[in-house]
Scaffold this motif. Structure first.
Motif, PDB file in Angstrom:
ATOM      1  N   PHE A  18       8.432   0.684  -1.292  1.00 36.36           N
ATOM      2  CA  PHE A  18       7.670   1.812  -2.167  1.00 36.36           C
ATOM      3  C   PHE A  18       8.504   3.016  -2.332  1.00 36.36           C
ATOM      4  CE2 PHE A  18       3.834  -0.220  -0.228  1.00 36.36           C
ATOM      5  CZ  PHE A  18       3.289  -0.786  -1.271  1.00 36.36           C
ATOM      6  N   ALA A  23       7.099  -0.663   3.483  1.00 32.35           N
ATOM      7  CA  ALA A  23       5.605  -0.629   4.246  1.00 32.35           C
ATOM      8  C   ALA A  23       5.483  -2.216   4.850  1.00 32.35           C
ATOM      9  CB  ALA A  23       4.376  -0.671   3.027  1.00 32.35           C
ATOM     10  N   GLY A  44      -1.563   2.620   8.915  1.00 32.18           N
ATOM     11  CA  GLY A  44      -0.193   2.811   8.093  1.00 32.18           C
ATOM     12  C   GLY A  44       0.881   1.571   8.620  1.00 32.18           C
ATOM     13  N   ALA A  45       0.406   0.709   9.524  1.00 27.46           N
ATOM     14  CA  ALA A  45       1.199  -0.233  10.073  1.00 27.46           C
ATOM     15  C   ALA A  45       1.749  -1.403   8.801  1.00 27.46           C
ATOM     16  CB  ALA A  45       0.571  -1.111  11.026  1.00 27.46           C
ATOM     17  N   GLY A  46       0.883  -1.261   7.678  1.00 28.08           N
ATOM     18  CA  GLY A  46       1.258  -2.241   6.538  1.00 28.08           C
ATOM     19  C   GLY A  46       0.256  -3.317   6.402  1.00 28.08           C
ATOM     20  N   LYS A  47      -0.816  -3.264   7.204  1.00 27.99           N
ATOM     21  CA  LYS A  47      -1.773  -4.494   7.083  1.00 27.99           C
ATOM     22  C   LYS A  47      -2.437  -4.805   6.060  1.00 27.99           C
ATOM     23  CE  LYS A  47      -4.476  -2.462  10.360  1.00 27.99           C
ATOM     24  NZ  LYS A  47      -3.692  -1.104  10.494  1.00 27.99           N
ATOM     25  N   THR A  48      -3.008  -3.803   5.260  1.00 29.39           N
ATOM     26  CA  THR A  48      -3.497  -4.049   3.809  1.00 29.39           C
ATOM     27  C   THR A  48      -2.727  -4.397   2.888  1.00 29.39           C
ATOM     28  OG1 THR A  48      -5.377  -2.547   4.526  1.00 29.39           O
ATOM     29  CG2 THR A  48      -4.720  -2.837   2.070  1.00 29.39           C
ATOM     30  N   THR A  49      -1.245  -3.634   3.107  1.00 31.90           N
ATOM     31  CA  THR A  49      -0.164  -4.132   2.242  1.00 31.90           C
ATOM     32  C   THR A  49      -0.031  -5.523   2.285  1.00 31.90           C
ATOM     33  OG1 THR A  49       0.503  -1.925   2.265  1.00 31.90           O
ATOM     34  CG2 THR A  49       2.067  -3.692   1.487  1.00 31.90           C
TER      35      THR A  49
HETATM   36  P1  ADP Z   1      -2.751  -0.358   7.166  1.00 30.19           P
HETATM   37  O1  ADP Z   1      -3.848  -0.937   6.184  1.00 30.19           O
HETATM   38  O2  ADP Z   1      -1.771  -0.817   8.381  1.00 30.19           O
HETATM   39  O3  ADP Z   1      -3.408   0.982   7.628  1.00 30.19           O
HETATM   40  P2  ADP Z   1      -1.163   0.076   4.743  1.00 30.19           P
HETATM   41  O4  ADP Z   1      -0.764  -1.243   4.354  1.00 30.19           O
HETATM   42  O5  ADP Z   1      -2.336   0.431   3.781  1.00 30.19           O
HETATM   43  O6  ADP Z   1      -1.492   0.135   6.001  1.00 30.19           O
HETATM   44  O7  ADP Z   1      -0.208   1.086   4.360  1.00 30.19           O
HETATM   45  C1  ADP Z   1       1.094   0.983   5.003  1.00 30.19           C
HETATM   46  C2  ADP Z   1       2.006   2.192   4.467  1.00 30.19           C
HETATM   47  O8  ADP Z   1       2.405   1.888   2.976  1.00 30.19           O
HETATM   48  C3  ADP Z   1       1.463   3.746   4.481  1.00 30.19           C
HETATM   49  O9  ADP Z   1       2.292   4.408   4.802  1.00 30.19           O
HETATM   50  C4  ADP Z   1       1.038   3.685   3.013  1.00 30.19           C
HETATM   51  O10 ADP Z   1       1.044   5.079   2.907  1.00 30.19           O
HETATM   52  C5  ADP Z   1       2.031   2.918   2.152  1.00 30.19           C
HETATM   53  N1  ADP Z   1       1.682   2.437   0.914  1.00 30.19           N
HETATM   54  C6  ADP Z   1       0.516   1.349   0.809  1.00 30.19           C
HETATM   55  N2  ADP Z   1       0.523   1.022  -0.477  1.00 30.19           N
HETATM   56  C7  ADP Z   1       1.295   1.972  -1.169  1.00 30.19           C
HETATM   57  C8  ADP Z   1       1.626   2.172  -2.525  1.00 30.19           C
HETATM   58  N3  ADP Z   1       1.088   1.120  -3.383  1.00 30.19           N
HETATM   59  N4  ADP Z   1       2.633   3.223  -2.673  1.00 30.19           N
HETATM   60  C9  ADP Z   1       3.376   3.694  -1.944  1.00 30.19           C
HETATM   61  N5  ADP Z   1       2.913   3.908  -0.486  1.00 30.19           N
HETATM   62  C10 ADP Z   1       2.086   2.545  -0.233  1.00 30.19           C
END
Ligand code: ADP
Ligand code: MG
Length: 248
Positions: A18, A23, A44-49
């Motif tokens: 991003f 991420a 913020g580890a990237g799990k949801t991503t």
């Molecule tokens: P988790 O689910 O492990 O808490 P996320 O996957 O939500 O973490 O987010 C991982 C990192 O990627 C975070 O720093 C978040 O801010 C960033 N992030 C997630 N989606 C986006 C996006 N669409 N654009 C920019 N940064 C993003």
């Protein structure tokens, strides 16, 4: 590299950037049939991503995601659902004004949107399937209740039911027991242990007791990479995991 046929899902070198921030960064893991894989790790580890990348909501920058020999990175979100991958988001998204029965009915694969599905004849096999799924998700006594009146936990179960009725081979759940009572968490663990007899599940979760009750294997994510992976006992004893996650 060819995916091993005994894996249901192959994730290799998966990366998303991003604006230069990775991420998910060179992530690889493999999910077997009938496995419950739990992904844990700090915020913020990237799990949801990772789930967003697998279900096609976010486009990968690099890497490979293969599900039953199909290259998911080349497919649209709806094609990925059709291929057998269901995904539940963190907040329940049920139709509050519809009953439990109707919510399950519109999720039945033949339905096309809310309107089409409600017009769709309630024939016996569909009804039977709705009752079957309602009982799996502990809602068989509440089929005529509007979803608005369900507890938060029951809404989470209903949404799991709405995915199960599509019979996915891979079900992905993002923090499904957040906001649930201890009793509801126990029931959800039972539910997951039951449904992995017919499919695989990837669950993101923080509640270690719950993870222990459900996990076949645990993948610990940190800064978009695998920090540790293995049985619950293995990752819990890993000094790297204690340092960045469990110690806090
Ligand atoms: P988790 O689910 O492990 O808490 P996320 O996957 O939500 O973490 O987010 C991982 C990192 O990627 C975070 O720093 C978040 O801010 C960033 N992030 C997630 N989606 C986006 C996006 N669409 N654009 C920019 N940064 C993003
Ligand atoms: Mg998250």
């Amino acid at each position: 590299m060819n995916a091993r046929p005994d894996f249901l899902l192959t994730v290799e070198n998966l990366t998303v950037s991003f604006d230069g921030f990775k991420a998910v960064n060179g992530l690889s893991f493999y999910v077997e049939p009938n496995e419950c894989r739990v992904i844990i790790g700090p915020n913020g580890a990237g799990k949801t991503t990772v789930l967003d990348l697998i279900c096609g909501r976010t486009r990968a920058t690099d890497g490979k995601v293969e599900f039953k020999g199909q290259d998911l990175l080349k497919m649209r979100e709806d094609q990925i659902v059709h291929a057998g991958v269901g995904r539940k988001f963190q907040t329940p998204t049920v139709y509050e004004d519809l009953t439990v029965f109707e919510n399950l009915e519109i999720s039945y694969p033949k339905g096309h949107g809310v309107f089409g599905a409600l017009m769709f004849r309630r024939d016996d096999p569909v009804k039977e399937r709705i009752h079957e799924i309602a009982s799996v998700v502990f809602l068989d006594d509440l089929l005529d209740m509007k979803a608005a009146f369900l507890s938060h936990g029951q809404k989470q179960w209903l949404e799991i039911g709405m995915l199960l009725i599509q019979d996915p081979e891979l079900l992905m759940l993002d923090e499904p027991v957040a906001g649930m009572s201890v009793a509801e968490r126990k029931q959800t663990a039972e539910l997951l242990n039951r449904i992995i007899q017919d499919r695989s599940v990837i669950v993101i979760e923080h509640d270690m007791k719950f993870v222990e009750d459900i996990a076949t294997r645990v993948t610990v994510l940190h800064q978009g990479k695998v920090l540790s992976e293995g049985s619950m006992a293995h990752v819990q004893a890993d000094p790297k995991v204690i340092e960045v996650y469990l110690g806090h």
